[in-house]
Design a protein around this motif. Sequence first.
Motif: not given
Length: 165
Positions: A75-93
């Motif tokens: 569907c093309g929707a933005t989904v979470p991805n791993m923060f480059r540091s490897g300890d956090l996810y960025w999550v679209p609100a």
Amino acid sequence: MNKGKCVCGDVTYEINEPITSLYQCHCTMCQQQTGSASQTGAFVNIDKFRWCSGEASITTFSKPTGYSYSFCRCCGATVPNMFRSGDLYWVPAGAIAGLAGAEIKNHIFVANKADWDTIGGDGVQHEGFYPVYEDQQKCEHASAINSSFTSFSGITQQHKSRQLF
């Protein structure tokens, strides 16, 4: 527990911690990626995040600068991805159900905001990035993250905004 999903519902995930602090990124790349004035998201510790389904349906676009975002290939929707540091996810609100009580507490890269954008609310406005680890109570990582921003020569400030995503 917070649950999130893409538009088609193929990619689903759970977050086992309250989300109260959101941020909006006003960098040029977030404007281009979303087609709007900003992108709103939250940072979640990896031990509080769990994929429920559709992980194989995720595609990630990355630029040589380090900017990246992940999306559902159906569907093309933005989904979470791993923060480059490897300890956090960025999550679209916008993909998380039930964010009652969450507030936008930081606006980042306001120096790059769209000319037609007026930033409202009480969130702190930062010309560039802000120390995400202070929000996560992990200040010991902040100096390492900040030094990674300055170690990339020839990258504009707006590109630096997403090197960790």
